[in-house]
Motif scaffolding. Sequence first.
Motif, PDB file in Angstrom:
ATOM      1  N   ASN A  20      -9.533  -8.317   8.428  1.00  0.00           N
ATOM      2  CA  ASN A  20     -10.155  -7.835   7.202  1.00  0.00           C
ATOM      3  C   ASN A  20      -9.764  -6.379   6.999  1.00  0.00           C
ATOM      4  O   ASN A  20      -9.506  -5.647   7.955  1.00  0.00           O
ATOM      5  N   LYS A  27     -15.722  -3.933   3.006  1.00  0.00           N
ATOM      6  CA  LYS A  27     -14.718  -4.970   3.229  1.00  0.00           C
ATOM      7  C   LYS A  27     -14.187  -5.421   1.865  1.00  0.00           C
ATOM      8  O   LYS A  27     -14.882  -6.072   1.100  1.00  0.00           O
ATOM      9  N   TYR A  30      -8.311  -8.772   2.997  1.00  0.00           N
ATOM     10  CA  TYR A  30      -7.738  -9.062   4.307  1.00  0.00           C
ATOM     11  C   TYR A  30      -6.230  -8.942   4.238  1.00  0.00           C
ATOM     12  O   TYR A  30      -5.650  -8.826   3.146  1.00  0.00           O
ATOM     13  N   ASP A  55      -7.102 -21.427   3.589  1.00  0.00           N
ATOM     14  CA  ASP A  55      -8.141 -22.455   3.711  1.00  0.00           C
ATOM     15  C   ASP A  55      -8.114 -23.434   2.529  1.00  0.00           C
ATOM     16  O   ASP A  55      -9.140 -23.831   2.000  1.00  0.00           O
ATOM     17  N   GLY A 100     -15.421  -8.708   0.206  1.00  0.00           N
ATOM     18  CA  GLY A 100     -16.114  -9.466   1.247  1.00  0.00           C
ATOM     19  C   GLY A 100     -15.179  -9.995   2.310  1.00  0.00           C
ATOM     20  O   GLY A 100     -15.621 -10.445   3.365  1.00  0.00           O
ATOM     21  N   LEU A 102     -12.697 -12.160   4.663  1.00  0.00           N
ATOM     22  CA  LEU A 102     -12.841 -13.503   5.223  1.00  0.00           C
ATOM     23  C   LEU A 102     -13.919 -13.488   6.303  1.00  0.00           C
ATOM     24  O   LEU A 102     -14.122 -12.479   6.978  1.00  0.00           O
ATOM     25  N   SER A 103     -14.562 -14.623   6.478  1.00  0.00           N
ATOM     26  CA  SER A 103     -15.591 -14.734   7.515  1.00  0.00           C
ATOM     27  C   SER A 103     -14.938 -14.772   8.892  1.00  0.00           C
ATOM     28  O   SER A 103     -13.763 -15.099   9.034  1.00  0.00           O
ATOM     29  N   GLU A 104     -15.716 -14.456   9.895  1.00  0.00           N
ATOM     30  CA  GLU A 104     -15.228 -14.514  11.265  1.00  0.00           C
ATOM     31  C   GLU A 104     -14.890 -15.966  11.595  1.00  0.00           C
ATOM     32  O   GLU A 104     -15.569 -16.893  11.163  1.00  0.00           O
ATOM     33  N   GLY A 105     -13.832 -16.165  12.346  1.00  0.00           N
ATOM     34  CA  GLY A 105     -13.439 -17.511  12.755  1.00  0.00           C
ATOM     35  C   GLY A 105     -12.007 -17.831  12.362  1.00  0.00           C
ATOM     36  O   GLY A 105     -11.217 -16.953  12.022  1.00  0.00           O
ATOM     37  N   HIS A 107      -8.860 -19.477  10.202  1.00  0.00           N
ATOM     38  CA  HIS A 107      -8.473 -19.656   8.801  1.00  0.00           C
ATOM     39  C   HIS A 107      -7.039 -20.171   8.753  1.00  0.00           C
ATOM     40  O   HIS A 107      -6.165 -19.666   9.467  1.00  0.00           O
ATOM     41  N   ARG A 145     -11.679 -11.914  14.286  1.00  0.00           N
ATOM     42  CA  ARG A 145     -12.783 -11.582  15.180  1.00  0.00           C
ATOM     43  C   ARG A 145     -13.260 -10.202  14.769  1.00  0.00           C
ATOM     44  O   ARG A 145     -12.527  -9.226  14.904  1.00  0.00           O
ATOM     45  N   GLU A 146     -14.470 -10.136  14.210  1.00  0.00           N
ATOM     46  CA  GLU A 146     -15.018  -8.853  13.789  1.00  0.00           C
ATOM     47  C   GLU A 146     -15.348  -8.018  15.004  1.00  0.00           C
ATOM     48  O   GLU A 146     -15.958  -8.512  15.965  1.00  0.00           O
TER      49      GLU A 146
END
Length: 151
Positions: A20, A27, A30, A55, A100, A102-105, A107, A145-146
């Motif tokens: 990110n 944020k 990314y 995704d 915002g 990307l979320s952790e995890g 992709h 990984r944040e």
Amino acid sequence: MAFSMKLPFVDVVCDNSLKNTYVNGKKLGYEFQIRLSNYRGHYLSCIEEFAVTVDGKEVNTDHLTFTLNGKEFTVRQLPSLVSEFWNLIEPATINVYQPGGLSEGDHQIDVKLMLRIPYMAVPGRKIEREYAVLDSCGSKTLAIREEVIAK
């Protein structure tokens, strides 16, 4: 495009490059890196098609920038960049504006990168200036990984 070649020399999407991006602590998107899957470099003006899907959702090209040689370009600028050379071993950074991030995890990153080969005319071509195209597309699952910063 009636004819394209595929020369899978390297993974196009670079390992461990997804993260990110932050501006003033917010944020805003990314980024990740890509490489050419070819035996030689190319001028950016030889990029026939460029698209990114993350995704399963295609990213609007107006929200993408392409950074190479310390310079940042929009996708719309690529056809006019006749003097910007992409060396074979240099990764390019793809920046995506998405508040915002990307979320952790994990992709899934899919890159469509089709390169015109200006020295290889298509035999029996029907139109002038029809050249072979190299498929330098690639896909990879990368993880974000944040990092938790201790105060």
